[in-house]
Write an enzyme that holds these catalytic residues in place. Structure first.
Site, short mmCIF file in Angstrom:
data_model
loop_
_atom_site.label_atom_id
_atom_site.label_comp_id
_atom_site.label_asym_id
_atom_site.label_seq_id
_atom_site.Cartn_x
_atom_site.Cartn_y
_atom_site.Cartn_z
N ARG A 67 53.87 97.27 12.11
CA ARG A 67 52.43 97.31 12.37
C ARG A 67 52.04 98.64 13.02
O ARG A 67 50.96 99.18 12.77
CB ARG A 67 52.00 96.14 13.26
N TYR A 72 28.58 103.54 -1.64
CA TYR A 72 29.25 102.41 -2.28
C TYR A 72 28.74 101.12 -1.64
O TYR A 72 28.63 101.02 -0.41
CB TYR A 72 30.76 102.56 -2.12
N ASP A 110 33.00 110.47 2.79
CA ASP A 110 33.80 109.71 1.82
C ASP A 110 34.11 110.66 0.67
O ASP A 110 33.21 111.10 -0.06
CB ASP A 110 33.01 108.49 1.33
N LYS A 154 41.75 104.22 -5.67
CA LYS A 154 41.14 104.94 -6.78
C LYS A 154 42.04 106.10 -7.24
O LYS A 154 43.16 105.88 -7.65
CB LYS A 154 39.75 105.40 -6.38
#
Length: 381
Positions: free
Chosen positions: A50, A102, A174, A199
């Site tokens: 983690r 988005y 972004d 992506k």
């Protein structure tokens, strides 16, 4: 040592961390939850996945180098990255955001962050006067997507960075659409870069991931605390998939762009197509900014057809091009923003931006371009 971009995609700048002694060319997948300690008060440098894992550390190194940052953090999804980033802010803070983000990011702001007392004002960030007018004394962040999703508007990152610095607030960009292969927002004055690694970075439509990259030590330190606390770090196998995908980022982005330019120009000749938005076209209204801050144009385009019936026919008739959400993979995908990526955006806001029943967004893949065009041609007939 500093390399060309295509080399950095494969090796990063310099040698990878020596965590194994087999000489494996492919970085190993450390599929473990925890790590043994050599003794009391001793550590191998890894304690619990983690917090950090060698495979995650390696993909973070490559992305950090590609974006010219000092640190990169890998998250389970792009939205997990956005969610973690927003933990830097507190109730009463104000954010100015691109109004053509988005849809998932808008949903994050509206359902989570606004509920928690953070105010968000949406403006066309390609209009600097709108950005300035939206600023308040409590503005802590300007959040930009460029080019925007799906309307392909372009924001002058350097100019907005100057505005942010004058008003002592952060600038986040972004960079999913163009990737570090074609655009480096930190070099233009941004403080944080956001990526949906699902992506183009991963590039094969087979896993999810997200990144935050920064060139500020204070932000990196806070984000490291947040990722460790919230547990949103990317799993080792998914890190390896993205690490493998990035190796071909340069050649893929070149092919995406080569195909997208040809598809965009072909669409412009079609009677049923009324508008084509692609930042590689000479008629794009922000061409001067594009040429100044981008090295290329990517593989994303949006086009408008003459009717809802035509749009539906295309979505139902395509065969090679697939009607699916997401983008940036080897396969060409076509999306209906009105009911898919931006379905959670209020109808009146969608229509204000031109996101209606006639708008289609396309992620141009790396298939033979003549086959992509032939498929679109039969779907338009």
């Amino acid at each position: 040592m500093s390399f060309e971009l295509s080399t950095v995609c494969i090796h990063g700048n310099g040698k990878r961390k020596n965590v194994e002694n087999t000489g494996s060319i492919s970085f190993p997948i450390y599929q473990t939850a925890t790590f043994a300690h050599p003794g009391v008060g001793q550590s191998t440098g890894y304690d619990y996945t983690r917090a950090q894992n060698p495979t995650r550390e390696e993909v973070e190194r490559i992305v950090k180098d590609l974006e010219h940052g000092i640190d990169a953090l890998a998250f389970s999804t792009g939205m997990a990255a956005v969610s973690a980033f927003m933990e830097l802010f507190k109730p009463g803070d104000h954010i100015v955001a691109t109004d053509d983000l988005y849809g998932g990011t808008i949903r994050q702001f509206r359902l989570i962050n606004e509920k928690n007392g953070i105010e968000v004002t949406y403006v066309d960030t390609s209009d600097l006067e709108q950005v300035k007018a939206a600023l308040r004394e409590n503005t802590k962040l300007i959040y930009v997507e460029t080019p925007t999703n799906p309307m392909m508007q372009v924001t002058d990152i350097a100019a907005v960075s100057e505005i942010a610095k004058e008003n002592k607030c952060l600038l986040a960009v972004d960079n999913t659409f163009l990737t570090p292969y074609y655009q480096n927002p930190l070099d233009l004055g941004a403080d944080v870069i956001v990526h949906s690694a699902t992506k183009y970075l991963e590039g094969h439509n087979d896993t999810l991931g997200g990144f935050l990259i920064t060139n500020r030590e204070d932000i990196a330190e806070e984000l490291r605390k947040i990722i460790k606390t919230t547990g949103a770090g990317l799993a080792p196998f998914d890190c390896w998939l993205i690490l493998r995908g990035i190796k071909t980022l340069a050649v893929r982005m070149e092919k995406h762009q080569e195909n997208a330019i040809k598809v965009a120009k072909w669409l412009q000749t079609q009677p049923k197509v009324k508008e084509v938005r692609y930042i590689g076209l000479e008629n794009h209204p922000d061409k001067e900014i594009i040429n100044r801050q981008c090295r290329g144009f990517g593989g994303m385009l949006t086009f408008r057809v003459d009717s809802q019936e035509t749009a539906h026919a295309i979505l139902e008739k395509v065969k090679l091009v697939q009607f699916a959400e997401s983008l940036g993979g080897t396969e060409s995908l076509i999306t209906y923003p009105m009911t898919q990526t931006h379905a959670d955006v209020p109808l009146e806001k969608r229509l204000e931006k031109g996101i209606d029943e006639t708008l289609l967004r396309m992620s141009v893949g790396i298939e033979a371009v003549q086959d992509i065009i032939a498929d679109l041609e039969q779907a338009l007939s």
